[in-house]
Design an enzyme around this catalytic site. Structure first.
Site, short mmCIF file in Angstrom:
data_model
loop_
_atom_site.label_atom_id
_atom_site.label_comp_id
_atom_site.label_asym_id
_atom_site.label_seq_id
_atom_site.Cartn_x
_atom_site.Cartn_y
_atom_site.Cartn_z
N GLY A 1 0.91 -1.15 -0.05
CA GLY A 1 -0.10 0.04 0.05
C GLY A 1 0.95 1.30 -0.13
N LEU A 2 0.14 2.26 0.46
CA LEU A 2 1.43 3.76 0.17
C LEU A 2 2.40 3.40 1.33
CD1 LEU A 2 0.23 5.79 -1.30
CD2 LEU A 2 -0.85 6.98 0.56
N ARG B 1 -14.57 13.15 12.87
CA ARG B 1 -15.40 11.93 12.91
C ARG B 1 -16.17 11.32 13.98
NH1 ARG B 1 -11.54 9.28 8.37
NH2 ARG B 1 -12.19 10.83 7.00
N HIS C 1 -14.34 1.90 10.15
CA HIS C 1 -13.39 2.39 8.87
C HIS C 1 -11.73 2.47 9.22
CE1 HIS C 1 -12.75 5.28 5.83
NE2 HIS C 1 -11.99 6.22 6.46
N GLU D 1 -1.13 2.17 8.41
CA GLU D 1 -2.05 1.92 9.21
C GLU D 1 -2.03 0.92 10.25
OE1 GLU D 1 -6.16 1.95 7.32
OE2 GLU D 1 -6.79 1.14 9.28
N ARG E 1 -8.49 9.86 14.47
CA ARG E 1 -7.57 10.29 13.37
C ARG E 1 -8.40 11.24 12.46
NH1 ARG E 1 -7.73 9.06 7.54
NH2 ARG E 1 -9.24 7.56 7.79
C1 LIG Z 1 -13.06 3.94 1.80
C2 LIG Z 1 -11.77 4.74 2.59
C3 LIG Z 1 -11.46 5.97 2.15
C4 LIG Z 1 -10.15 6.62 3.06
N1 LIG Z 1 -10.07 7.76 2.32
C5 LIG Z 1 -9.06 8.37 3.03
C6 LIG Z 1 -8.64 9.83 2.59
O1 LIG Z 1 -9.47 10.24 1.94
N2 LIG Z 1 -7.48 10.44 3.18
C7 LIG Z 1 -6.76 9.69 4.15
O2 LIG Z 1 -5.73 10.13 4.73
N3 LIG Z 1 -7.02 8.40 4.36
C8 LIG Z 1 -8.16 7.67 3.70
N4 LIG Z 1 -8.43 6.47 4.22
C9 LIG Z 1 -7.41 5.65 5.09
C10 LIG Z 1 -6.14 5.24 4.11
O3 LIG Z 1 -6.87 4.80 2.96
C11 LIG Z 1 -5.71 3.76 4.74
O4 LIG Z 1 -5.50 4.07 6.24
C12 LIG Z 1 -4.42 3.82 3.99
O5 LIG Z 1 -4.46 3.75 2.76
C13 LIG Z 1 -3.64 2.70 4.76
O6 LIG Z 1 -2.52 2.33 3.71
P1 LIG Z 1 -1.38 1.39 4.17
O7 LIG Z 1 -0.18 1.60 3.06
O8 LIG Z 1 -1.11 1.32 5.43
O9 LIG Z 1 -2.12 -0.09 3.98
P2 LIG Z 1 -2.93 -0.62 2.87
O10 LIG Z 1 -3.06 0.26 1.55
O11 LIG Z 1 -4.02 -1.08 3.14
O12 LIG Z 1 -2.02 -1.80 2.10
C14 LIG Z 1 -1.62 -3.04 2.87
C15 LIG Z 1 -0.87 -3.96 1.92
O13 LIG Z 1 -0.55 -5.00 2.77
C16 LIG Z 1 -0.56 -6.18 2.09
N5 LIG Z 1 -0.83 -7.23 3.03
C17 LIG Z 1 -1.59 -7.44 4.05
N6 LIG Z 1 -1.39 -8.36 4.57
C18 LIG Z 1 -0.49 -8.96 3.97
C19 LIG Z 1 0.12 -10.22 4.31
N7 LIG Z 1 -0.09 -11.04 5.29
N8 LIG Z 1 1.30 -10.69 3.26
C20 LIG Z 1 1.43 -9.83 2.39
N9 LIG Z 1 1.06 -8.53 2.06
C21 LIG Z 1 -0.06 -8.37 3.00
C22 LIG Z 1 -1.73 -5.63 0.99
O14 LIG Z 1 -1.82 -6.83 0.16
C23 LIG Z 1 -1.44 -4.39 0.77
O15 LIG Z 1 -0.63 -4.26 -0.26
C24 LIG Z 1 -9.60 5.90 3.68
C25 LIG Z 1 -9.69 4.55 4.04
C26 LIG Z 1 -10.87 3.97 3.58
C27 LIG Z 1 -11.46 2.55 3.99
#
Ligand SMILES: Cc1cc2nc3c(=O)[nH]c(=O)nc-3n(C[C@H](O)[C@H](O)[C@H](O)COP(=O)(O)OP(=O)(O)OC[C@H]3O[C@@H](n4cnc5c(N)ncnc54)[C@H](O)[C@@H]3O)c2cc1C
Ligand code: SF4
Ligand code: SF4
Ligand code: FES
Lengths: 267, 644
Positions: B14-15, B299, B365, B389, B399
């Site tokens: 993810g990000l 929120r 959420h 996250e 948040r």
């Molecule tokens: C509908 C929605 C709208 C949102 N809008 C906003 C917004 O406008 N602004 C904002 O700041 N935030 C927003 N958020 C929150 C934000 O999108 C998330 O908190 C953020 O994208 C999380 O990013 P991340 O990189 O931590 O994880 P994620 O993007 O969830 O990526 C997780 C990664 O881990 C991988 N993974 C998971 N488990 C395993 C495993 N066991 N083995 C290998 N790979 C694994 C997955 O494949 C994925 O690649 C929103 C959330 C939602 C649900």
């Protein structure tokens, strides 16, 4: 979906059936023979194809009462933005998460829905396919901006709202593969396809991206390149994100001609 | 150069994971990047609204310090302040970097980045790309990482699920074991450091706004191997989600940011269509209770108010639903600013929110809690880092909107150099890694084998549903100790029932039954952490609300909950919060903004209130609105006729 149609009217299911039949084209693994199984579930309002599949997965018994294996499919966002759940639904390639059962039944006038895997990609199992080639195409056209580095160097170039909006339209491509499924020219990865061309266009339009336009165009000029397009325009009709694919192809062809005359081919 | 390169494993694309990967590759080291789904399909694509950074382009006197203040205040002070400050200082740079990477951020007339207002702040601080900001940011990082992949700096393992850490005799993390989701083959990945970036745990609640892979399973595995989990009880319930059969789809806060108004009919029995109910017979309860912030209260407050209104029987038709209304804004403005999210509503509900008020209800959420990390994103396990996250470090008890994307990138950008630094300087003791990888592989293989052999009458998807229901009922908006205790009892029962699951898939090729069964047990372990953390916290703070303890209690609970795994039950302890920069003050958004911190200037306050109203469309006369509503009523009628 279109941006302009405003308050489009939607047909509702006036007389819902008692049960919905889901016919799934299945395959045990890569290379195995395909077969069909039919499942039946009670009709509920607000079902989409994914929730129907979830029901079946929980208790995989066919309509004839035969215990079977749970169907396998891909899903993640359930908001039609990750592209992963793409399959062929009632003959049309689209995302399962945004396929509402009511709409499908209204359109077909029956109580049955057929689900098949996409045909242009290796079929891993049941409805799951492997779209790795699409990501490889992005590498081939160098669909990125060349940065000096990711450290702090201030803002990017100024950009007008018009250019931003044009680029935004291309940037929404979720690599779902609908366009490739529909394209009559795309078979077994013989053609790089409209998705990659549109992504090349996205970066060629950017002031920084333009600097390396030659590298991107080069990726489109091999045997599997842009000349394979027969201009059938199927791609643009099935793209769920409304990406202006034929325009990308047209403009990229134009760029290639210009470059052929004045650009790197001359060197 | 290549000779002394380090190998770092990043779990999650993810990000946060991609941000870390880019930085490591750029520094010349190798990355193994693992992800369940192709990284470009990660949950981050769902983020709609935007990314925060005090770039201050609107002449409002915004600054990273104010962003910091808003974030800490919004998080009800339950957050170590130094990393938040560091994030807010980095935020403008992060936005500029994405701008350079080609993200099509929305622009002003001059061609500069445009910013919108989000909840919990009085400033235009949120950069956005249409209404699909997360998608665009993720793609930008995906593209940069693809470039490094083409240069062989990054090797992607997509379709692989991380199962466990590999620990040496000194309890140092030396790598991990993952499973190929097609073949079920297990593989050990040796690494000089491991960065977890696996996102949130929304699937624990069954239906949430999260994507399907957001199970929290990977972090639960780390927790069960000794990683500390912090503030698990802080779960954000988004005020505005669209109830659905398969998931709760988010209606982004930007709908309120662009002027969306929340209301219910004053008479809950009112059967008229929303468009037919005159303004005087609508109750705009947020605007009434919070005149300064109006519909843009943070929120947790919006959620609780909506929840309460429905609890009091004031929801639409007495149901758990309220209106979120955009119909006073010109359709064309809405299309331009919110096109993508309005399409989601139209696509999944069938009504066009440009003309018909949306029906919404709160949905789980985001998890503020997560794996414990220090200010350098290091966990308590040497060699293991966390970002995004899945870590707990930035958002405290609640948040703010658009603060997650920036925290994910920040976390990745800090974790990368931190992991490199660790890997360069770590002194390995003699034992090295003899046998530890094989041993862990064997242990994981046994778990798989036993699961496949196991027989019994339990259905894993039913257990998942039961977990989701009990968690949604009792561990979301309003919490009572007796119900929390009962919930934990239930979770223990479900864990036990997991032993009697039979895998209903005899075909193990690309099966989803085995991975899900493993995730389910990990989710249940994490659910216990959330539930017991909530049970033990006898106060109300941010997203954690107990009617029996309605006040924030700094004396006893201005502390981070730390959970450590044990077989019987999580072991909870508490850790002091670093409040070295800002003195905690009462969090109160109801009266003006003098208390609401950030901006001190009274004049400013007045301006902002006006601005709140100004979000009603400018240059659109009341008549033209009525006209549109009229048009819409006709179509609305047709809708309902056909429906019945
Ligand atoms: C509908 C929605 C709208 C949102 N809008 C906003 C917004 O406008 N602004 C904002 O700041 N935030 C927003 N958020 C929150 C934000 O999108 C998330 O908190 C953020 O994208 C999380 O990013 P991340 O990189 O931590 O994880 P994620 O993007 O969830 O990526 C997780 C990664 O881990 C991988 N993974 C998971 N488990 C395993 C495993 N066991 N083995 C290998 N790979 C694994 C997955 O494949 C994925 O690649 C929103 C959330 C939602 C649900
Ligand atoms: S226009 Fe070109 S790319 Fe599109 S479907 Fe036709 S042949 Fe394929
Ligand atoms: S261009 Fe459209 S159809 Fe093709 S992959 Fe992208 S989103 Fe899918
Ligand atoms: S699940 Fe992401 S597009 Fe359908």
């Amino acid at each position: 979906m279109s941006e302009t149609n405003g308050h489009s009217e939607k047909k509702r299911l006036t007389n819902p059936p008692k049960t919905v039949e889901i016919r799934i084209t299945r395959r045990e693994k890569i290379g195995a023979k395909q077969y069909t199984e039919t499942f039946e579930l009670p009709y509920r309002p607000n079902l989409n194809v994914i929730s129907a599949l979830m029901d079946i997965r929980k208790n995989p018994v066919t309509k004839d009462g035969k215990q079977t294996t749970p169907p396998v499919w891909d899903m993640n966002c359930l908001e039609q933005v990750c592209g992963i759940c793409t399959m062929i639904i009632d003959g049309r390639v689209r995302q399962a998460c945004s396929a509402l059962v009511d709409d499908l039944l209204v359109a077909s006038g029956s109580n049955a829905i057929t689900l098949e895997p996409m045909t242009k990609f290796p079929n891993v199992r049941d409805l799951k396919v492997d779209r790795t080639p699409m990501f490889e195409h992005l590498t081939k056209v160098k669909a990125w901006i060349e940065l000096d580095g990711s450290y702090s160097l201030g803002p990017g170039p100024h950009m007008s709202q018009e250019v931003q909006q044009e680029r935004y339209a291309y940037s929404r491509c979720m690599t779902c593969g609908c366009c490739l499924e529909a394209c009559p020219q795309y078979h077994e990865d013989n053609y790089i396809g409209p998705q990659a061309i549109a992504q090349a266009r996205l970066f060629n339009m950017h002031p920084t991206g333009k600097i390396t336009i030659d590298d991107r165009l080069e990726g489109l000029m091999d045997d599997d390149g842009i000349t394979n397009c027969g201009n059938a325009q199927n791609c643009v009709q099935v793209c769920p994100m409304g990406i202006p694919l034929t325009r990308a192809i047209y403009e990229t062809n134009r760029d290639i001609t210009v470059n052929a005359l004045f650009g790197w081919l001359r060197k | 150069m290549a000779s002394k390169g380090l190998k770092i494993a990043v779990v999650g694309g993810g990000l946060a994971g991609l941000a870390a990967t880019m930085k490591i590759a750029e520094a010349g080291h190798d990355v193994d990047l693992l992800s369940i789904v192709p990284v470009k399909r990660s949950h981050s694509v769902c983020a709609q609204g935007g990314i925060n950074g005090a770039v201050n382009t609107k002449g409002e006197g915004d600054s990273p310090w104010k962003h910091f203040d808003d974030t800490v205040y919004g998080g009800d002070f339950l957050v170590n302040q130094p990393p938040v400050k560091a994030m807010c200082e980095m935020a403008p740079e992060i936005i500029y970097l994405f701008d350079r990477m080609g993200v099509p951020f929305s622009r002003t007339k001059e061609g500069l980045l445009d910013f919108r207002r989000f909840g919990g702040t009085l400033h235009h601080r949120t950069a956005f790309a249409g209404a699909s900001t997360g998608q665009q940011l993720l793609y930008a990082l995906d593209e940069q990482v693809r470039k490094f992949e083409a240069e062989d700096k990054v090797k992607k393992y997509e379709g692989w699920e991380m199962l466990s850490l590999v620990m040496d005799d000194y309890q140092v993390c030396r790598g991990l074991v993952a499973m190929n989701l097609q073949t079920l083959e297990l593989k050990a990945f040796q690494a000089d450091a491991v960065i977890m970036a696996t996102g949130g745990p929304g699937m624990i609640w069954g239906k949430s706004t999260n994507s399907q892979v957001c199970t929290g399973s990977a972090i639960s595995a780390c927790y069960q191997q000794g990683a500390k989990y912090a503030n698990g009880e802080f779960i954000q319930v988004h005020p505005t989600s669209i109830p659905g059969e398969d998931k709760l789809r988010l209606m982004s806060e930007s709908a309120r940011g662009e002027g969306g108004r929340v209301w219910v009919p004053k008479n809950p029995g009112d059967t008229r269509k929303p468009q037919d109910i005159p303004t005087g017979e609508r109750w705009y309860f947020l605007e009434e209770k919070y005149p300064a912030y109006g519909n843009l209260v943070p929120r947790d407050i919006a959620t609780r108010e909506i929840f309460q209104v429905c609890l009091d029987g004031m929801g639409i038709g007495g149901d758990n639903q309220v209106y979120l209304d955009l119909t006073h804004i010109p359709a064309e403005t809405l299309t331009r600013k919110l096109g993508a999210i309005l399409e989601i509503y139209e696509m999944f509900v069938g009504d066009d929110p440009r003309y018909v008020p949306m029906r919404i209800f709160p949905g789980v959420h985001y998890s503020m809690g997560g794996m414990w990390v220090d200010f350098e994103q290091r966990t308590n396990i040497p060699g293991l880092f966390g970002a995004g996250e899945c870590d707990y470090s930035i958002h405290g008890a609640n948040r703010l909107g658009a603060n997650s994307l920036v925290s994910c990138v920040y976390g990745g950008f800090v974790a990368a150099p931190s992991a490199i630094d660790y890997a360069k300087n770590v002194e390995r003791k003699n034992t090295e890694t003899n046998g530890i990888f094989d041993a862990e592989l064997r242990r994981q293989q046994e778990i798989n084998d036993n699961l496949i052999k196991q027989t019994g009458s339990e259905n894993q998807y039913k257990i998942h549903e039961e977990m989701g229901k009990v968690m949604t009922d009792n561990v979301t908006v309003v919490r009572y100790n007796d119900r929390l205790q009962a919930t934990d009892d239930k979770l223990v029962e479900l864990l036990d029932r997991c032993k009697h699951i039979s895998i209903n898939d005899s075909n193990l090729w690309a099966t989803q039954a085995v991975p899900h069964a493993r995730q389910l047990q990990n989710m249940l372990q994490l659910a216990r952490v959330v539930t017991l953390g909530a049970l033990n916290r006898n106060e109300s703070r941010g997203a954690h609300f107990k009617p029996d303890f309605p006040e924030r209690d700094d004396e006893n609970f201005l502390k981070t909950t730390i959970a450590e795994f044990s077989e019987e039950s999580p072991i909870l302890s508490y850790e002091a919060v670093d409040i070295s920069l800002l003195e905690p003050r009462k969090r109160d958004y109801s009266s003006g903004k003098s208390k609401a911190a950030a901006v001190n200037d009274k004049k400013d306050a007045a301006k902002i209130v006006v601005q709140g109203n100004e979000e009603k469309p400018e240059g659109v006369s009341r008549e033209s609105i009525t006209e549109k509503e009229g048009e819409n009523i006709r179509e609305g009628e047709t809708f309902n006729e056909e429906k019945n």
